[in-house]
Design an enzyme around this catalytic site. Structure first.
Site, mmCIF file in Angstrom:
data_model
loop_
_atom_site.group_PDB
_atom_site.id
_atom_site.type_symbol
_atom_site.label_atom_id
_atom_site.label_comp_id
_atom_site.label_asym_id
_atom_site.label_seq_id
_atom_site.Cartn_x
_atom_site.Cartn_y
_atom_site.Cartn_z
ATOM 1 N N TYR A 10 52.230 34.383 41.367
ATOM 2 C CA TYR A 10 52.319 35.218 42.569
ATOM 3 C C TYR A 10 52.486 34.340 43.811
ATOM 4 O O TYR A 10 51.909 33.246 43.906
ATOM 5 C CB TYR A 10 51.067 36.080 42.655
ATOM 6 C CG TYR A 10 50.881 36.819 43.952
ATOM 7 C CD1 TYR A 10 51.802 37.775 44.377
ATOM 8 C CD2 TYR A 10 49.779 36.558 44.759
ATOM 9 C CE1 TYR A 10 51.633 38.443 45.579
ATOM 10 C CE2 TYR A 10 49.594 37.229 45.947
ATOM 11 C CZ TYR A 10 50.530 38.175 46.354
ATOM 12 O OH TYR A 10 50.363 38.836 47.544
ATOM 13 N N ASP B 190 44.952 35.103 35.251
ATOM 14 C CA ASP B 190 45.175 36.282 36.078
ATOM 15 C C ASP B 190 45.863 37.315 35.198
ATOM 16 O O ASP B 190 47.014 37.144 34.799
ATOM 17 C CB ASP B 190 46.056 35.913 37.278
ATOM 18 C CG ASP B 190 46.342 37.105 38.197
ATOM 19 O OD1 ASP B 190 46.164 38.259 37.767
ATOM 20 O OD2 ASP B 190 46.771 36.862 39.342
ATOM 21 N N LYS C 201 45.914 46.766 42.158
ATOM 22 C CA LYS C 201 47.014 47.210 41.311
ATOM 23 C C LYS C 201 46.538 48.253 40.292
ATOM 24 O O LYS C 201 46.008 49.291 40.667
ATOM 25 C CB LYS C 201 47.670 46.005 40.637
ATOM 26 C CG LYS C 201 47.925 44.798 41.558
ATOM 27 C CD LYS C 201 48.667 45.102 42.836
ATOM 28 C CE LYS C 201 49.219 43.881 43.547
ATOM 29 N NZ LYS C 201 48.228 42.943 44.089
ATOM 30 N N ARG D 270 27.265 41.613 51.844
ATOM 31 C CA ARG D 270 28.090 40.492 51.408
ATOM 32 C C ARG D 270 27.612 39.941 50.069
ATOM 33 O O ARG D 270 28.405 39.478 49.244
ATOM 34 C CB ARG D 270 28.047 39.374 52.459
ATOM 35 C CG ARG D 270 28.962 38.189 52.139
ATOM 36 C CD ARG D 270 28.928 37.148 53.237
ATOM 37 N NE ARG D 270 27.781 36.258 53.121
ATOM 38 C CZ ARG D 270 26.829 36.115 54.042
ATOM 39 N NH1 ARG D 270 26.874 36.813 55.164
ATOM 40 N NH2 ARG D 270 25.839 35.275 53.863
#
Length: 407
Positions: free
Chosen positions: A117, A188, A213, A64
């Site tokens: 988004y 972004d 993406k 993590r």
């Protein structure tokens, strides 16, 4: 392999080599997948020193908090964007949420662009207000409206460029100049990653991507990444991504992304070439009212895009709005029928895959956005968004042509 100054070589060279050293154990060229949840220490003293961050290494917050495969991916992303450091997350929304929780607190104010988004829109309209964080929505490309929205407690401005799904380009340098050094500008850049644009170099403080993406580029791995200063990334990693969010990518996904990034320069160039060809076809189509693509001279964003986006590349995403009364159908029904008759393009809400993907925002990605807010952002019932893939541009145009005939 000796380390290079990645600023001294071209993007195509950097994106293949940055962040990836030959495996020290066996000399493997590809970065190994360190599929482990935890790491061992030779002695208690070594463990204590790593707990205290007195010596480097992967220490007891599990994978993590750090993993060699994921670290190679982060270093490659930092080099790609020209940032000091990067933090990888399990998804694009993990990147968005981590940035919000790392740099905002109850009583702060953040300005979001009015069209983002759908998942980010939920963060702005629901999650942050529930935490006592004030949110304003403006067209961040309108600098006067942006400056008017600034309050004494404003800590962040957040926008996408190009944005989803209107493909609007926002002037990053102008926004930073307008808000000043004390307000973080977070961008972004998922729709146009390097080598199309480098938003940190334009003045942004932080850039994030859904690497699901273009950066991965193969439609087989979820992930996100945040890039910025070393101090900001240390704060984000320590206080948010590894704690309240706890959202690292899996080592296997980091490996997949490292593999995908080696062809990023080649893939992006082809995506952009195909998108330009499809946009020009749609601009002449009798059933299309407007095409939203910054590479077109008719686009209101074209002049800015020529300055801000590099190498004559304008992205692989476009949107187009159908006219009303297409063969007797409403634009809403015509849009759905068009998509249902595509043969090469797949109906899907992602982007950046080798496959062409097409979607209808009003009934899919933005169906959950209030109609008045959707229309205010320009997302009409007849809007169609297309992620242009790596197929033959001629075949994609023929696919659109036969689908229009069947409406």
């Amino acid at each position: 392999m000796s380390k290079l100054d990645w600023n001294s070589v071209d993007f195509e060279t950097m994106i293949i080599h940055a962040g990836q050293e030959h495996d020290s154990a066996y000399g493997a060229l590809a970065t190994p997948i360190y599929q482990t949840s935890t790491f061992c220490f030779e002695t208690v003293e070594e463990g204590a020193a790593k707990f205290a961050n007195e010596i480097p290494g992967y220490h007891p917050v599990y994978t993590r908090g750090g993993n060699p495969t994921t670290r190679a991916f982060e270093l490659k992303c930092a080099a790609m964007e020209g940032g000091e450091d990067a933090v990888a997350t399990a998804s694009g929304m993990g990147a968005v949420g981590s940035v919000m929780l790392a740099f905002l607190k109850c009583g702060d104010h953040v300005i979001f662009d009015n069209s983002v988004y759908g998942g980010t829109n939920h963060v702005a309209t629901t999650n942050l207000p529930n935490l006592g964080i004030e949110v304003s929505r403006v067209d961040t490309a309108d600098l006067e409206a942006l400056k008017a929205a600034i309050r004494p407690n404003t800590k962040m401005v957040y926008f996408e460029t190009p944005n989803n799904p209107m493909i609007k380009v926002t002037d990053v340098a102008a926004v930073k100049a307008a808000v000043g050094k004390d307000i973080r500008v977070v961008v972004d850049a998922t729709f146009a990653p390097p080598p199309i644009q480098h938003v940190l170099k334009l003045g942004a403080d932080i850039v994030l991507h859904s690497i699901t993406k273009y950066i991965n580029g193969h439609g087989d791995a979820l992930g996100g990444v945040v890039v910025g200063s070393a101090a900001d990334m240390k704060q984000l990693r320590a206080n948010c991504m590894t704690k309240i969010n706890g959202c690292p990518p899996s080592p296997f996904n980091s490996y997949l992304v490292l593999r995908g990034m080696k062809t990023l320069a080649l893939r992006v160039e082809r995506h952009c070439q195909n998108a330009m060809a499809v946009a020009k076809y749609l601009e002449q189509n009798p059933y299309v009212k407007t095409v939203y693509y910054p590479g077109l001279e008719s686009s209101p964003s074209h002049e800015l895009a020529c300055r801000q986006m590099e190498n004559g590349l304008f992205g692989g995403i476009l949107s187009f709005e159908l006219k009303d009364d297409v063969k007797g159908l409403s634009s809403f029904e015509a849009g759905k029928k068009l998509l249902n008759n595509m043969k090469i393009a797949s109906i899907a809400v992602s982007l950046g895959d080798p496959d062409t993907l097409i979607e209808h925002p009003a009934s899919m990605t933005h169906a959950g956005v209030a109609p008045e807010a959707r229309l205010a952002a320009g997302i009409t019932d007849g809007l169609v968004r297309m992620s242009v893939g790596l197929e033959s541009a001629k075949d994609l145009i023929n696919d659109l042509e036969q689908a229009f005939e069947k409406i």
